[in-house]
Design an enzyme around this catalytic site. Structure first.
Site, PDB file in Angstrom:
ATOM      1  N   ARG A 193      81.588   9.283  70.838  1.00 41.70           N
ATOM      2  CA  ARG A 193      80.460   9.344  70.133  1.00 41.70           C
ATOM      3  C   ARG A 193      80.316   8.058  69.108  1.00 41.70           C
ATOM      4  NH1 ARG A 193      78.864  15.077  67.511  1.00 41.70           N
ATOM      5  NH2 ARG A 193      77.502  13.531  66.393  1.00 41.70           N
ATOM      6  N   ARG A 220      74.955   9.516  57.534  1.00 40.58           N
ATOM      7  CA  ARG A 220      74.682  10.646  58.230  1.00 40.58           C
ATOM      8  C   ARG A 220      74.736  11.818  57.078  1.00 40.58           C
ATOM      9  NH1 ARG A 220      78.557  11.355  62.890  1.00 40.58           N
ATOM     10  NH2 ARG A 220      77.535  13.308  63.260  1.00 40.58           N
ATOM     11  N   ARG A 256      88.036  13.314  65.209  1.00 34.66           N
ATOM     12  CA  ARG A 256      87.295  13.808  66.371  1.00 34.66           C
ATOM     13  C   ARG A 256      87.197  12.392  67.150  1.00 34.66           C
ATOM     14  NH1 ARG A 256      81.595  16.879  65.434  1.00 34.66           N
ATOM     15  NH2 ARG A 256      80.993  14.622  65.010  1.00 34.66           N
ATOM     16  N   LYS A 270      80.361  23.220  62.478  1.00 35.69           N
ATOM     17  CA  LYS A 270      79.334  24.044  63.212  1.00 35.69           C
ATOM     18  C   LYS A 270      79.480  24.062  64.442  1.00 35.69           C
ATOM     19  CE  LYS A 270      75.894  21.215  62.111  1.00 35.69           C
ATOM     20  NZ  LYS A 270      76.335  19.977  61.534  1.00 35.69           N
ATOM     21  N   ARG A 301      66.468  20.287  60.726  1.00 38.91           N
ATOM     22  CA  ARG A 301      67.246  19.198  59.938  1.00 38.91           C
ATOM     23  C   ARG A 301      66.603  18.548  58.850  1.00 38.91           C
ATOM     24  NH1 ARG A 301      71.585  17.655  63.647  1.00 38.91           N
ATOM     25  NH2 ARG A 301      73.137  16.440  62.595  1.00 38.91           N
TER      26      ARG A 301
HETATM   27  P1  AMP Z   1      74.982  16.398  65.730  1.00 40.54           P
HETATM   28  O1  AMP Z   1      75.569  16.457  67.227  1.00 40.54           O
HETATM   29  O2  AMP Z   1      74.205  17.807  65.388  1.00 40.54           O
HETATM   30  O3  AMP Z   1      75.868  15.866  64.680  1.00 40.54           O
HETATM   31  O4  AMP Z   1      73.607  15.323  66.015  1.00 40.54           O
HETATM   32  C1  AMP Z   1      73.757  14.140  66.345  1.00 40.54           C
HETATM   33  C2  AMP Z   1      72.496  13.118  65.986  1.00 40.54           C
HETATM   34  O5  AMP Z   1      71.446  13.662  66.827  1.00 40.54           O
HETATM   35  C3  AMP Z   1      71.953  13.123  64.750  1.00 40.54           C
HETATM   36  O6  AMP Z   1      72.757  12.131  63.714  1.00 40.54           O
HETATM   37  C4  AMP Z   1      70.580  12.626  65.176  1.00 40.54           C
HETATM   38  O7  AMP Z   1      70.406  11.419  65.026  1.00 40.54           O
HETATM   39  C5  AMP Z   1      70.279  13.502  66.265  1.00 40.54           C
HETATM   40  N1  AMP Z   1      69.765  14.928  66.039  1.00 40.54           N
HETATM   41  C6  AMP Z   1      70.566  16.049  66.150  1.00 40.54           C
HETATM   42  N2  AMP Z   1      69.615  17.007  65.838  1.00 40.54           N
HETATM   43  C7  AMP Z   1      68.578  16.822  65.224  1.00 40.54           C
HETATM   44  C8  AMP Z   1      67.410  17.099  64.752  1.00 40.54           C
HETATM   45  N3  AMP Z   1      67.126  18.524  64.548  1.00 40.54           N
HETATM   46  N4  AMP Z   1      66.371  16.144  64.255  1.00 40.54           N
HETATM   47  C9  AMP Z   1      66.660  15.117  64.268  1.00 40.54           C
HETATM   48  N5  AMP Z   1      67.666  14.393  64.765  1.00 40.54           N
HETATM   49  C10 AMP Z   1      68.686  15.258  65.352  1.00 40.54           C
END
Ligand code: AMP
Length: 188
Positions: free
Chosen positions: A135, A146, A127, A13, A88
């Site tokens: 991360r 996840r 990554r 994404k 989400r």
């Molecule tokens: P990402 O970078 O999109 O993989 O997001 C990393 C982490 O951020 C996720 O595993 C969640 O803990 C948190 N996160 C990101 N976006 C959301 C969202 N829309 N709602 C809740 N938690 C989020």
């Protein structure tokens, strides 16, 4: 142009969003990036969120909705934006609809990047190696969680969008350029 990019963690994404930014002159709104920035800045909610993110669970709806509500009102979003990582869950999708309606904005497309899960474990390891393990959630155990969160909470938003005629799924197993081309063909 207002888009939502959906897909499991590691589906590409972020990579595809960056290409869309360049091609269409719109901004990428990644809630994950914004939360990581807040955590790095050690704001109260950033520190709270970090603990949840490191576990691979979802940060509270109030926090992410607040972030997005504020962000989409900023001037650089006037040309359009890509929501990367938001919504989400169904509650976030419902609030997004209300927020957009209030601001007189219309969602154009929802693009879902589908991938086989086995490859996600390899991609996340790559990554982690490339970013020096920046991360804390880029590891196999957290990825398993996840993915469970994606299936139980995020995937249920797909039916929410399929009825609208705005939902498109792309094959994320192909190379990055081919995936981009498939997305451009939908958007152009
Ligand atoms: P990402 O970078 O999109 O993989 O997001 C990393 C982490 O951020 C996720 O595993 C969640 O803990 C948190 N996160 C990101 N976006 C959301 C969202 N829309 N709602 C809740 N938690 C989020």
């Amino acid at each position: 142009m207002i888009l939502i990019l959906l897909g499991p963690p590691g589906s590409g994404k972020g990579t595809q969003a960056q290409r869309l930014v360049e091609r269409y002159g719109i901004v990428q709104l990644s809630t994950g990036e914004m939360l990581r920035a807040a955590a790095a800045a050690k704001t109260d909610f950033g520190l709270q969120a970090k603990e949840v993110m490191d576990r691979g669970s979802l940060v509270s709806d109030d926090i992410v909705i607040g972030i997005i509500a504020e962000r989409i009102g900023e001037p650089d979003c006037a040309n359009g934006f890509i929501l990367d990582g938001f919504p989400r869950n169904v509650a976030q999708a419902e609030v997004l609809d209300l927020m957009m309606a209030e601001k007189g904005l219309t969602l154009d497309q929802v693009i879902c990047i589908n991938v086989d899960e086995d490859i996600l474990f390899t991609r996340i390891e790559t990554r982690a190696a490339e970013t020096g393990g920046e991360r804390a959630d880029d590891n196999a155990t957290t990825l398993r969680h996840r993915l469970d969160v994606y299936h139980s909470l995020t995937a249920p938003i797909i039916p929410y969008y399929t009825d609208s005629g705005k939902f498109f799924a792309v094959d994320g197993m192909r190379n990055i350029d081919d995936v981009s081309e498939e997305i451009y063909a939908i958007l152009d």
